[in-house]
Write a protein that holds these residues in place. Structure first.
Motif, PDB file in Angstrom:
ATOM      1  N   GLY A 119       1.885 -47.945 -71.932  1.00 40.20           N
ATOM      2  CA  GLY A 119       0.488 -47.827 -72.328  1.00 40.20           C
ATOM      3  C   GLY A 119       0.094 -48.725 -73.484  1.00 40.20           C
ATOM      4  N   SER A 120       1.027 -49.036 -74.377  1.00 40.38           N
ATOM      5  CA  SER A 120       0.657 -49.812 -75.565  1.00 40.38           C
ATOM      6  C   SER A 120       1.517 -51.063 -75.732  1.00 40.38           C
ATOM      7  CB  SER A 120       0.799 -48.936 -76.815  1.00 40.38           C
ATOM      8  OG  SER A 120       2.141 -48.468 -76.944  1.00 40.38           O
ATOM      9  N   ALA A 121       2.001 -51.595 -74.616  1.00 41.96           N
ATOM     10  CA  ALA A 121       2.854 -52.786 -74.701  1.00 41.96           C
ATOM     11  C   ALA A 121       2.061 -53.959 -75.283  1.00 41.96           C
ATOM     12  CB  ALA A 121       3.374 -53.144 -73.308  1.00 41.96           C
ATOM     13  N   PRO A 122       2.670 -54.742 -76.184  1.00 39.66           N
ATOM     14  CA  PRO A 122       1.950 -55.845 -76.849  1.00 39.66           C
ATOM     15  C   PRO A 122       1.913 -57.108 -75.986  1.00 39.66           C
ATOM     16  CG  PRO A 122       4.170 -55.713 -77.698  1.00 39.66           C
ATOM     17  CD  PRO A 122       4.034 -54.575 -76.718  1.00 39.66           C
ATOM     18  N   PHE A 123       1.355 -56.969 -74.790  1.00 36.01           N
ATOM     19  CA  PHE A 123       1.223 -58.108 -73.896  1.00 36.01           C
ATOM     20  C   PHE A 123      -0.258 -58.319 -73.617  1.00 36.01           C
ATOM     21  CE2 PHE A 123       5.262 -56.045 -72.320  1.00 36.01           C
ATOM     22  CZ  PHE A 123       6.098 -56.857 -73.080  1.00 36.01           C
ATOM     23  N   TYR A 124      -0.681 -59.565 -73.663  1.00 37.58           N
ATOM     24  CA  TYR A 124      -2.092 -59.882 -73.449  1.00 37.58           C
ATOM     25  C   TYR A 124      -2.198 -60.964 -72.382  1.00 37.58           C
ATOM     26  CZ  TYR A 124      -2.400 -57.279 -77.759  1.00 37.58           C
ATOM     27  OH  TYR A 124      -2.285 -56.299 -78.705  1.00 37.58           O
ATOM     28  N   VAL A 125      -3.129 -60.763 -71.459  1.00 38.73           N
ATOM     29  CA  VAL A 125      -3.326 -61.695 -70.349  1.00 38.73           C
ATOM     30  C   VAL A 125      -4.762 -62.193 -70.406  1.00 38.73           C
ATOM     31  CG1 VAL A 125      -3.345 -61.965 -67.852  1.00 38.73           C
ATOM     32  CG2 VAL A 125      -1.608 -60.523 -68.934  1.00 38.73           C
ATOM     33  N   SER A 126      -4.939 -63.510 -70.349  1.00 40.38           N
ATOM     34  CA  SER A 126      -6.289 -64.058 -70.421  1.00 40.38           C
ATOM     35  C   SER A 126      -7.086 -63.683 -69.178  1.00 40.38           C
ATOM     36  CB  SER A 126      -6.234 -65.587 -70.546  1.00 40.38           C
ATOM     37  OG  SER A 126      -5.657 -66.158 -69.387  1.00 40.38           O
ATOM     38  N   ASP A 127      -8.387 -63.631 -69.334  1.00 42.46           N
ATOM     39  CA  ASP A 127      -9.260 -63.356 -68.207  1.00 42.46           C
ATOM     40  C   ASP A 127      -9.219 -64.518 -67.229  1.00 42.46           C
ATOM     41  OD1 ASP A 127     -10.073 -60.953 -69.260  1.00 42.46           O
ATOM     42  OD2 ASP A 127     -11.830 -61.789 -70.256  1.00 42.46           O
ATOM     43  N   GLY A 128      -9.350 -64.196 -65.944  1.00 41.86           N
ATOM     44  CA  GLY A 128      -9.491 -65.244 -64.949  1.00 41.86           C
ATOM     45  C   GLY A 128     -10.910 -65.791 -64.974  1.00 41.86           C
ATOM     46  N   SER A 129     -11.125 -66.903 -64.301  1.00 39.54           N
ATOM     47  CA  SER A 129     -12.442 -67.522 -64.300  1.00 39.54           C
ATOM     48  C   SER A 129     -13.116 -67.476 -62.934  1.00 39.54           C
ATOM     49  CB  SER A 129     -12.331 -68.987 -64.753  1.00 39.54           C
ATOM     50  OG  SER A 129     -11.436 -69.708 -63.918  1.00 39.54           O
ATOM     51  N   SER A 130     -12.507 -66.767 -61.962  1.00 37.97           N
ATOM     52  CA  SER A 130     -13.141 -66.690 -60.651  1.00 37.97           C
ATOM     53  C   SER A 130     -14.393 -65.829 -60.730  1.00 37.97           C
ATOM     54  CB  SER A 130     -12.171 -66.115 -59.617  1.00 37.97           C
ATOM     55  OG  SER A 130     -11.764 -64.813 -59.985  1.00 37.97           O
ATOM     56  N   SER A 131     -15.337 -66.109 -59.848  1.00 35.70           N
ATOM     57  CA  SER A 131     -16.596 -65.375 -59.832  1.00 35.70           C
ATOM     58  C   SER A 131     -16.411 -63.997 -59.215  1.00 35.70           C
ATOM     59  CB  SER A 131     -17.649 -66.152 -59.026  1.00 35.70           C
ATOM     60  OG  SER A 131     -17.863 -67.429 -59.568  1.00 35.70           O
ATOM     61  N   VAL A 132     -17.189 -63.040 -59.680  1.00 35.28           N
ATOM     62  CA  VAL A 132     -17.176 -61.710 -59.091  1.00 35.28           C
ATOM     63  C   VAL A 132     -17.904 -61.779 -57.744  1.00 35.28           C
ATOM     64  CG1 VAL A 132     -17.910 -59.315 -59.353  1.00 35.28           C
ATOM     65  CG2 VAL A 132     -17.156 -60.625 -61.345  1.00 35.28           C
ATOM     66  N   PRO A 133     -17.296 -61.304 -56.661  1.00 33.19           N
ATOM     67  CA  PRO A 133     -17.974 -61.350 -55.362  1.00 33.19           C
ATOM     68  C   PRO A 133     -19.306 -60.616 -55.422  1.00 33.19           C
ATOM     69  CG  PRO A 133     -15.669 -60.750 -55.094  1.00 33.19           C
ATOM     70  CD  PRO A 133     -15.950 -60.718 -56.561  1.00 33.19           C
ATOM     71  N   ASP A 134     -20.318 -61.210 -54.844  1.00 34.79           N
ATOM     72  CA  ASP A 134     -21.666 -60.646 -54.885  1.00 34.79           C
ATOM     73  C   ASP A 134     -22.064 -60.210 -53.485  1.00 34.79           C
ATOM     74  OD1 ASP A 134     -24.204 -59.892 -55.523  1.00 34.79           O
ATOM     75  OD2 ASP A 134     -25.012 -61.923 -55.595  1.00 34.79           O
ATOM     76  N   GLY A 135     -22.156 -58.902 -53.271  1.00 36.27           N
ATOM     77  CA  GLY A 135     -22.649 -58.414 -51.995  1.00 36.27           C
ATOM     78  C   GLY A 135     -21.587 -58.134 -50.958  1.00 36.27           C
ATOM     79  N   ILE A 136     -20.307 -58.381 -51.274  1.00 36.45           N
ATOM     80  CA  ILE A 136     -19.247 -58.032 -50.334  1.00 36.45           C
ATOM     81  C   ILE A 136     -18.186 -57.226 -51.075  1.00 36.45           C
ATOM     82  CG2 ILE A 136     -19.653 -60.164 -49.041  1.00 36.45           C
ATOM     83  CD1 ILE A 136     -16.837 -61.047 -50.043  1.00 36.45           C
ATOM     84  N   SER A 137     -17.447 -56.470 -50.318  1.00 35.82           N
ATOM     85  CA  SER A 137     -16.369 -55.660 -50.890  1.00 35.82           C
ATOM     86  C   SER A 137     -15.035 -56.229 -50.428  1.00 35.82           C
ATOM     87  CB  SER A 137     -16.502 -54.201 -50.438  1.00 35.82           C
ATOM     88  OG  SER A 137     -15.328 -53.467 -50.765  1.00 35.82           O
ATOM     89  N   LEU A 138     -14.187 -56.584 -51.393  1.00 37.47           N
ATOM     90  CA  LEU A 138     -12.878 -57.105 -51.029  1.00 37.47           C
ATOM     91  C   LEU A 138     -11.995 -56.043 -50.391  1.00 37.47           C
ATOM     92  CD1 LEU A 138     -12.052 -59.486 -54.014  1.00 37.47           C
ATOM     93  CD2 LEU A 138     -13.073 -60.015 -51.801  1.00 37.47           C
ATOM     94  N   SER A 139     -12.266 -54.780 -50.663  1.00 37.87           N
ATOM     95  CA  SER A 139     -11.500 -53.718 -50.000  1.00 37.87           C
ATOM     96  C   SER A 139     -11.782 -53.718 -48.499  1.00 37.87           C
ATOM     97  CB  SER A 139     -11.823 -52.352 -50.607  1.00 37.87           C
ATOM     98  OG  SER A 139     -13.164 -51.991 -50.357  1.00 37.87           O
ATOM     99  N   VAL A 140     -13.011 -54.091 -48.110  1.00 29.73           N
ATOM    100  CA  VAL A 140     -13.348 -54.197 -46.686  1.00 29.73           C
ATOM    101  C   VAL A 140     -12.547 -55.328 -46.046  1.00 29.73           C
ATOM    102  CG1 VAL A 140     -15.196 -54.783 -45.059  1.00 29.73           C
ATOM    103  CG2 VAL A 140     -15.644 -53.207 -46.944  1.00 29.73           C
ATOM    104  N   VAL A 141     -12.414 -56.440 -46.759  1.00 32.30           N
ATOM    105  CA  VAL A 141     -11.629 -57.559 -46.246  1.00 32.30           C
ATOM    106  C   VAL A 141     -10.165 -57.156 -46.097  1.00 32.30           C
ATOM    107  CG1 VAL A 141     -10.889 -59.935 -46.656  1.00 32.30           C
ATOM    108  CG2 VAL A 141     -13.211 -59.228 -47.275  1.00 32.30           C
TER     109      VAL A 141
END
Length: 234
Positions: A119-141
């Motif tokens: 829960g408190s591990a000192p690891f940090y991951v940068s945010d990705g730069s891909s766009s958030v899908p608009d109008g579709i659900s990746l769970s459906v894919v």
């Protein structure tokens, strides 16, 4: 929800409750019918899980019962912590939520020392730069890939040209800057990539694609090896 997951969630709900829980209350949380909960509790009781109570009164889990702790090495705990953080780069809201549920389930059965590490591990991951899908659900894919269902896409290419495509989805590919659907395209009779941020409309068809998925994956990999990246919808 798989039955095994539901049984686990019933135990967790009873463990965290301050008093008896009715089947209706548990059913509301898990989005199933009370009848399903009655059957599941009977199965748990038959497996010697010490659940006490009755229909209409409520159920409690006898004190002292616990699931066997999961044991992880330090490296394994680190892998869990980093993996959960990496998921946030994928711009896939359903996977984020699923990851949080997974982490809560793991934390519930971890020894306290390992739980703190995850829960408190000192690891940090940068945010990705891909766009958030608009109008579709990746769970459906993802579901269409699992079920071998054809998809109908309204797609815009890099020059804003709009096309309608019927595709056989093979895989979702998560890159740092873009997420794509790898598929066989009926229009082009070839493998194609489709950026999810350029998919304008998506519908799952009743038709299942006729090819064996393993053959499609093998063909896709062969095309990738031969040409680097197959001709794509980028």
């Amino acid at each position: 929800m798989r039955r095994a997951d539901r049984l686990f969630d019933i135990i967790q709900a009873l463990r965290s409750a301050s008093g008896p829980l009715t089947a209706a209350a548990i059913a509301g949380r898990l989005e199933v019918t009370p009848r399903t909960i009655y059957r599941d509790i009977a199965s748990l009781q038959a497996s010697r899980v010490p659940i006490e109570g009755a229909a209409g009164v409520g159920y409690v889990l006898r004190r002292g019962f616990d699931l066997p702790p999961l044991m992880f090495s330090t490296e394994e705990a680190d892998a869990i912590a980093v993996g959960m953080r990496l998921l946030h780069r994928l711009r896939d809201a359903e996977l984020w939520e699923a990851a949080e549920r997974v982490l809560s389930k793991i934390a519930a059965v971890l020894p306290e020392s390992v739980r703190r590490s995850v829960g408190s591990a000192p690891f940090y991951v940068s945010d990705g730069s891909s766009s958030v899908p608009d109008g579709i659900s990746l769970s459906v894919v993802r579901a269409a890939i699992r079920d071998r269902r054809k998809l109908r896409l309204g797609y815009g290419d890099g020059e804003a040209r709009q096309t309608e495509r019927t595709v056989w989805p093979i895989a979702l590919m998560y890159y740092v800057d873009v997420t794509v659907v790898a598929a066989w395209c009926e229009l082009r009779s070839d493998y194609r990539h489709f950026r999810v941020d350029r998919i304008r409309t998506l519908s799952v068809l009743d038709d299942r694609y006729p090819a064996d998925q393993r053959d499609l994956v093998a063909g896709y990999e062969a095309a990738h090896d031969a040409h680097g990246v197959p001709a794509s919808g980028f």
